[in-house]
Design a protein around this motif. Structure first.
Motif, PDB file in Angstrom:
ATOM      1  N   ASP A   3       0.334  -1.119  -0.082  1.00  0.00           N
ATOM      2  CA  ASP A   3      -0.385  -0.051  -0.332  1.00  0.00           C
ATOM      3  C   ASP A   3       1.074   1.403   0.132  1.00  0.00           C
ATOM      4  O   ASP A   3       1.894   1.451   0.565  1.00  0.00           O
ATOM      5  CB  ASP A   3      -0.817  -0.452   1.408  1.00  0.00           C
ATOM      6  N   ARG A   4       0.484   2.239  -0.265  1.00  0.00           N
ATOM      7  CA  ARG A   4       1.605   3.970  -1.040  1.00  0.00           C
ATOM      8  C   ARG A   4       1.551   4.052   0.609  1.00  0.00           C
ATOM      9  O   ARG A   4       3.077   4.749   0.877  1.00  0.00           O
ATOM     10  CB  ARG A   4      -0.001   4.616  -1.337  1.00  0.00           C
ATOM     11  N   ASP A   5       0.733   3.269   2.112  1.00  0.00           N
ATOM     12  CA  ASP A   5       0.923   4.270   2.963  1.00  0.00           C
ATOM     13  C   ASP A   5       2.407   4.245   2.613  1.00  0.00           C
ATOM     14  O   ASP A   5       3.951   4.375   3.973  1.00  0.00           O
ATOM     15  CB  ASP A   5      -0.320   4.150   4.079  1.00  0.00           C
ATOM     16  N   SER A   6       2.136   2.541   2.905  1.00  0.00           N
ATOM     17  CA  SER A   6       3.900   1.629   3.254  1.00  0.00           C
ATOM     18  C   SER A   6       5.310   2.393   2.498  1.00  0.00           C
ATOM     19  O   SER A   6       6.453   2.654   2.714  1.00  0.00           O
ATOM     20  CB  SER A   6       3.889   0.575   3.132  1.00  0.00           C
ATOM     21  N   LEU A   7       4.642   2.209   1.261  1.00  0.00           N
ATOM     22  CA  LEU A   7       5.747   2.907   0.857  1.00  0.00           C
ATOM     23  C   LEU A   7       6.281   4.241   1.361  1.00  0.00           C
ATOM     24  O   LEU A   7       7.689   5.102   0.976  1.00  0.00           O
ATOM     25  CB  LEU A   7       5.156   3.242  -0.791  1.00  0.00           C
ATOM     26  N   LEU A  11      10.389   6.422   1.977  1.00  0.00           N
ATOM     27  CA  LEU A  11      10.758   7.585   1.105  1.00  0.00           C
ATOM     28  C   LEU A  11      11.111   8.425   2.356  1.00  0.00           C
ATOM     29  O   LEU A  11      12.153   9.240   2.116  1.00  0.00           O
ATOM     30  CB  LEU A  11       8.791   8.010   0.242  1.00  0.00           C
ATOM     31  N   ALA A  12      10.458   8.166   3.759  1.00  0.00           N
ATOM     32  CA  ALA A  12      10.690   9.130   4.914  1.00  0.00           C
ATOM     33  C   ALA A  12      11.363   8.340   5.713  1.00  0.00           C
ATOM     34  O   ALA A  12      12.207   9.746   5.820  1.00  0.00           O
ATOM     35  CB  ALA A  12       9.554   9.183   5.757  1.00  0.00           C
ATOM     36  N   LEU A  17      17.653   8.751   6.953  1.00  0.00           N
ATOM     37  CA  LEU A  17      18.685   8.679   7.083  1.00  0.00           C
ATOM     38  C   LEU A  17      19.860   9.409   5.956  1.00  0.00           C
ATOM     39  O   LEU A  17      21.249   9.176   6.782  1.00  0.00           O
ATOM     40  CB  LEU A  17      19.012   7.001   6.043  1.00  0.00           C
ATOM     41  N   GLU A  18      18.891   9.669   4.693  1.00  0.00           N
ATOM     42  CA  GLU A  18      20.002  10.845   3.885  1.00  0.00           C
ATOM     43  C   GLU A  18      21.128  11.714   5.277  1.00  0.00           C
ATOM     44  O   GLU A  18      21.960  12.291   5.387  1.00  0.00           O
ATOM     45  CB  GLU A  18      19.885  11.070   3.363  1.00  0.00           C
ATOM     46  N   SER A  19      19.507  12.491   6.058  1.00  0.00           N
ATOM     47  CA  SER A  19      19.872  13.778   6.808  1.00  0.00           C
ATOM     48  C   SER A  19      20.275  13.152   7.689  1.00  0.00           C
ATOM     49  O   SER A  19      22.019  13.859   8.170  1.00  0.00           O
ATOM     50  CB  SER A  19      18.347  13.957   7.709  1.00  0.00           C
ATOM     51  N   GLN A  20      20.967  12.069   8.804  1.00  0.00           N
ATOM     52  CA  GLN A  20      21.493  11.701   9.766  1.00  0.00           C
ATOM     53  C   GLN A  20      22.990  11.363   9.165  1.00  0.00           C
ATOM     54  O   GLN A  20      23.743  11.846  10.170  1.00  0.00           O
ATOM     55  CB  GLN A  20      20.964  10.172  10.418  1.00  0.00           C
ATOM     56  N   ARG A  38      24.614   1.087   6.342  1.00  0.00           N
ATOM     57  CA  ARG A  38      23.996  -0.297   5.653  1.00  0.00           C
ATOM     58  C   ARG A  38      22.317   0.093   5.460  1.00  0.00           C
ATOM     59  O   ARG A  38      21.912  -0.360   3.851  1.00  0.00           O
ATOM     60  CB  ARG A  38      23.675  -1.320   6.654  1.00  0.00           C
ATOM     61  N   ARG A  39      21.671   0.560   6.394  1.00  0.00           N
ATOM     62  CA  ARG A  39      20.041   0.209   5.840  1.00  0.00           C
ATOM     63  C   ARG A  39      19.496   1.852   5.040  1.00  0.00           C
ATOM     64  O   ARG A  39      18.861   0.914   4.103  1.00  0.00           O
ATOM     65  CB  ARG A  39      19.109   0.809   7.617  1.00  0.00           C
ATOM     66  N   TYR A  40      20.339   2.423   5.015  1.00  0.00           N
ATOM     67  CA  TYR A  40      20.402   3.917   3.361  1.00  0.00           C
ATOM     68  C   TYR A  40      20.144   3.011   2.523  1.00  0.00           C
ATOM     69  O   TYR A  40      20.421   3.142   1.329  1.00  0.00           O
ATOM     70  CB  TYR A  40      21.531   4.628   4.029  1.00  0.00           C
TER      71      TYR A  40
END
Length: 362
Positions: A3-7, A11-12, A17-20, A38-40
């Protein structure tokens, strides 16, 4: 399809992660930075596919509107109509449940089995095969402990294998399928009549997770120290720096003699013991949870004959996925990509089938 909420959640998470990872303070903690990295890396290809799919769907809607006035856009509609299912299929595959240890390093044990000296020599061949593969992958391997046979084979050998970098797939993702009984068919060097013999060696492999959950009671272990030995059992130092830890409740024995001091060897051996006990606990739980279901590609049952190496025919066969190739010489030289990719593909296909039939186990 998810579902879109999961996607949107993925994305969030990726953006966070990119910010951190752009914060210098995060990199002051190497372990945290590696975990975030690794998660990123795991999420990045998923996010890329989501964006490509959104763009393709938007382009298709626009092309349909334009085609109402200009029929030349019909070709673009056809192209996008084919492209979108491809992206949806790719996303579904990328979103398959991941093995939580896929990014982990591993500890591998190779033990000679039936066949005496020939089995020990085959264990040495397997070790060299894996070390060459490790080199090709750009990983790092360290022999933690080894017991050699009289003819230069190995009765048992323990190796730590670590990846370089923080990608989503570590050593476990590729080598987790290697556990089991490996059988060899060839004329042994000890055979004077030229007869083909069959012998076997066992491979035990388990992930070395960064966070160990199993606590070891000091009263449950016996620690012995001894002098580190080299080829043929000869002593290579004059101090008792090597360490052997026996876990009394399970009988698991772990030795380490390749660190520089007794303290380092003890710490390393304890780390390996914890990792092995955790792997045993998880495998026992998984076995209980899946008594009515048997996976096509097994990674747990180490009594299972998984592979045969036939020297006269230059053939390698993996019995779990009916893989067969006549390039044994190349495989022993470290080219394991063919058989490992076949196992990974079979695993992926099975997971996709399970996702399509969620009630199959019911």
């Amino acid at each position: 399809m998810v579902d879109r909420d999961s996607l949107q959640g993925l994305l969030a998470e990726h953006a966070e992660l990119e910010s951190q990872l752009g914060d210098p303070e995060v990199h002051a903690d190497a372990d945290r930075a590696r975990k975030l990295g690794r998660r990123y890396a795991e999420l990045t290809p998923i996010v890329k596919t989501i964006h490509q799919l959104d763009a393709a769907r938007g382009d298709l809607e626009a092309a349909r509107e334009l085609a109402r006035e200009d029929p030349s856009f019909a070709g673009e509609i056809d192209r996008l109509s084919e492209r979108i299912p491809e992206l949806e299929s790719r996303l579904a595959e990328q979103l398959l449940p991941r093995d939580p240890y896929d990014s982990s390093d591993v500890v591998m044990e190779i033990k000679s089995g039936a066949g005496g000296e020939e089995s020990a020599l085959f264990a040495a061949d397997l070790l060299q095969m894996y070390l060459r593969y490790v080199e090709q992958m750009g990983w790092k391997a360290v022999v933690l402990d080894a017991t050699e046979s009289d003819l230069g084979g190995y009765k048992d050998v323990t190796v730590s294998i670590k990846a370089n970098g923080d990608g989503p797939d570590g050593v476990w993702a590729r080598l987790k399928y290697e556990g089991g009984v490996h059988r060899v068919q060839r004329v042994p060097t000890t055979e004077s009549q030229g007869r083909i013999h069959t012998s076997a060696a066992g491979v035990l492999i388990y992930p070395e997770p960064e966070e160990i959950e199993v606590e070891v009671d000091p009263n449950d272990v016996r620690i012995d120290v001894f002098r580190a030995s080299g080829p043929g059992g000869q002593s290579v130092n004059t101090t008792d720096s090597a360490v052997r830890i026996t876990h009394l409740p399970t009988g698991v024995v772990v030795s380490c003699q390749n660190e520089k001091s007794q303290i380092q060897n003890k710490a390393r051996a304890m780390q390996v013991l914890q990792a092995r006990l955790q792997a045993m606990a998880e495998e026992e739980a998984a076995a209980k949870a899946s008594d009515t279901r048997r996976s096509q590609v097994r990674t747990v049952d180490r009594s299972e004959r998984v592979r045969t190496y036939n020297f006269p025919e230059n053939r390698i066969s993996d019995h779990r996925v009916n893989y067969k190739a006549y390039n044994l010489d190349q495989v022993l030289a470290g080219d394991l990509s063919g058989v490992i990719n076949a196992l990974r593909e079979a695993d992926r296909t099975e997971k996709l089938a399970e996702q399509a039939s969620p009630t199959a186990d019911g």
